[in-house]
Write an enzyme that holds these catalytic residues in place. Structure first.
Site, PDB file in Angstrom:
ATOM      1  N   ASP A  68     -28.410 -32.322  -9.402  1.00 34.83           N
ATOM      2  CA  ASP A  68     -26.967 -32.559  -9.323  1.00 34.83           C
ATOM      3  C   ASP A  68     -26.154 -31.273  -9.459  1.00 34.83           C
ATOM      4  O   ASP A  68     -26.691 -30.222  -9.837  1.00 34.83           O
ATOM      5  CB  ASP A  68     -26.531 -33.567 -10.400  1.00 34.83           C
ATOM      6  N   ASP A 137     -26.774 -42.233 -22.749  1.00 35.40           N
ATOM      7  CA  ASP A 137     -26.633 -43.626 -22.300  1.00 35.40           C
ATOM      8  C   ASP A 137     -27.678 -43.973 -21.234  1.00 35.40           C
ATOM      9  O   ASP A 137     -27.526 -44.936 -20.497  1.00 35.40           O
ATOM     10  CB  ASP A 137     -25.228 -43.861 -21.747  1.00 35.40           C
ATOM     11  N   HIS A 139     -28.485 -42.247 -18.506  1.00 40.06           N
ATOM     12  CA  HIS A 139     -28.287 -41.876 -17.095  1.00 40.06           C
ATOM     13  C   HIS A 139     -29.321 -40.805 -16.717  1.00 40.06           C
ATOM     14  O   HIS A 139     -29.808 -40.067 -17.579  1.00 40.06           O
ATOM     15  CB  HIS A 139     -26.853 -41.420 -16.818  1.00 40.06           C
ATOM     16  N   GLU A 144     -24.698 -42.593 -13.268  1.00 38.14           N
ATOM     17  CA  GLU A 144     -24.113 -43.181 -14.464  1.00 38.14           C
ATOM     18  C   GLU A 144     -24.372 -44.683 -14.517  1.00 38.14           C
ATOM     19  O   GLU A 144     -24.856 -45.276 -13.545  1.00 38.14           O
ATOM     20  CB  GLU A 144     -22.599 -42.907 -14.459  1.00 38.14           C
TER      21      GLU A 144
HETATM   22  C1  GLP Z   1     -26.461 -34.091 -17.727  1.00 38.08           C
HETATM   23  C2  GLP Z   1     -27.397 -33.879 -16.542  1.00 38.08           C
HETATM   24  C3  GLP Z   1     -28.682 -34.671 -16.710  1.00 38.08           C
HETATM   25  C4  GLP Z   1     -29.277 -34.392 -18.084  1.00 38.08           C
HETATM   26  C5  GLP Z   1     -28.311 -34.835 -19.151  1.00 38.08           C
HETATM   27  C6  GLP Z   1     -28.832 -34.649 -20.556  1.00 38.08           C
HETATM   28  O1  GLP Z   1     -25.763 -35.266 -17.628  1.00 38.08           O
HETATM   29  N1  GLP Z   1     -26.770 -34.261 -15.314  1.00 38.08           N
HETATM   30  O2  GLP Z   1     -29.595 -34.303 -15.683  1.00 38.08           O
HETATM   31  O3  GLP Z   1     -30.497 -35.075 -18.221  1.00 38.08           O
HETATM   32  O4  GLP Z   1     -27.128 -34.054 -18.999  1.00 38.08           O
HETATM   33  O5  GLP Z   1     -28.652 -33.327 -20.958  1.00 38.08           O
HETATM   34  P1  GLP Z   1     -29.280 -32.700 -22.275  1.00 38.08           P
HETATM   35  O6  GLP Z   1     -30.684 -32.363 -21.929  1.00 38.08           O
HETATM   36  O7  GLP Z   1     -28.439 -31.488 -22.526  1.00 38.08           O
HETATM   37  O8  GLP Z   1     -29.185 -33.715 -23.347  1.00 38.08           O
END
Ligand code: GLP
Length: 262
Positions: A68, A137, A139, A144
């Site tokens: 993304d 959550d 995702h 989402e």
């Molecule tokens: C963002 C990214 C996800 C990632 C998530 C969790 O939303 N788009 O790909 O998995 O954050 O991030 P973290 O690893 O910092 O908890």
């Protein structure tokens, strides 16, 4: 797989990624990796850099696709995921940058960019190993809650919870973008194999809902239950809410025992 520490999660993940890359080193077609951003894979990327510097793995025959990218953030901005990948992996390994694909969201038609991204994945022969983190959550990518389980790469509006979680990477909370271009859930499901990483207690509810709850668009990661080749690797804190935690630990012990004696 429930491991004692986040370092063990990192090493396990690095072993898996290196195996995929190393089996392709002599091949005429590159190893195709799907990459994630966020805090969770940072240890993995550090370890891959270390192994590449040591000569244990080379990225010369690797092509990558990131999950993304924010909309409204320039690729040269430290908050963009393109920048994150350069900083945390690409600039430190021997990868050909032309083979690194992060969804393009700056100065482009977003719908066309999404179609182009999907086409690139197809031209590369699909993703061999997709690395995933998970939102609090549940995702995945920026799919989402409520995301169609059949979705492909498209623009998604970020939830307030995701914007709050990601505010730590911005100077001010109101600078967190409201939308992002993300691989769809169906795009992710088409990967040959998936490695889902989660560390820390803040992810334990999401992990429980992902593997022990029903498959529902309210828990986007729960759709991974349908994929035949997912490896879930978490540390102890991320496992605390699992209802069947003892059972998983026991079956892991048995599996390791079997593989050792066979
Ligand atoms: C963002 C990214 C996800 C990632 C998530 C969790 O939303 N788009 O790909 O998995 O954050 O991030 P973290 O690893 O910092 O908890």
């Amino acid at each position: 797989m429930i491991l004692d520490s986040s370092d063990q999660v990192t090493n396990f993940a690095a072993d898996m990624v290196c195996e995929v890359i190393n089996t392709r080193t002599q091949s005429s077609t590159p190893a195709v990796l799907g990459l994630a951003t966020g805090g969770t894979p940072l240890g993995l990327y550090r370890e891959l850099i270390r192994r590449c510097t040591r000569g244990d793995v080379s990225f010369q025959n690797v092509e990558t696709f990131n999950l993304d990218e924010y909309v409204g953030v320039e690729p040269s901005s430290p908050q963009s995921y393109r920048y994150y990948m350069l900083e945390n992996l690409f600039s430190h390994v021997d990868i050909d940058l032309a083979r690194t694909h992060v969804p393009v969201t700056w100065n482009v038609d977003l719908e066309q960019s999404a179609v182009h991204f999907e086409r690139k994945i197809e031209q590369a022969g699909g993703i061999e190993l997709q690395i995933l983190g998970i939102g609090s959550d549940a995702h995945i990518g920026f799919n989402e809650i409520g995301s169609s389980l059949g979705s492909r790469t498209r623009v998604k509006t970020l939830t307030q919870r995701t914007r709050d979680d990601n505010a730590r990477y911005f100077d001010r909370a109101d600078q967190v973008p409201r939308t992002a271009l993300t691989m769809g859930i169906q795009t992710i499901l088409e990967s040959q194999s998936i490695l889902l990483l989660a560390t820390g207690e803040g992810k334990s509810r999401a992990i429980r809902n992902t593997i022990e709850g029903p498959i529902t668009a309210s828990v986007p990661a729960s759709v991974l239950q349908l994929h035949p080749n997912v490896t879930l690797v978490i540390d102890q804190p991320a496992s605390v809410e699992l209802a069947n935690r003892d059972y998983y630990l026991e079956s892991e012990r048995n599996r390791t025992g079997f593989s050792r004696s066979s």
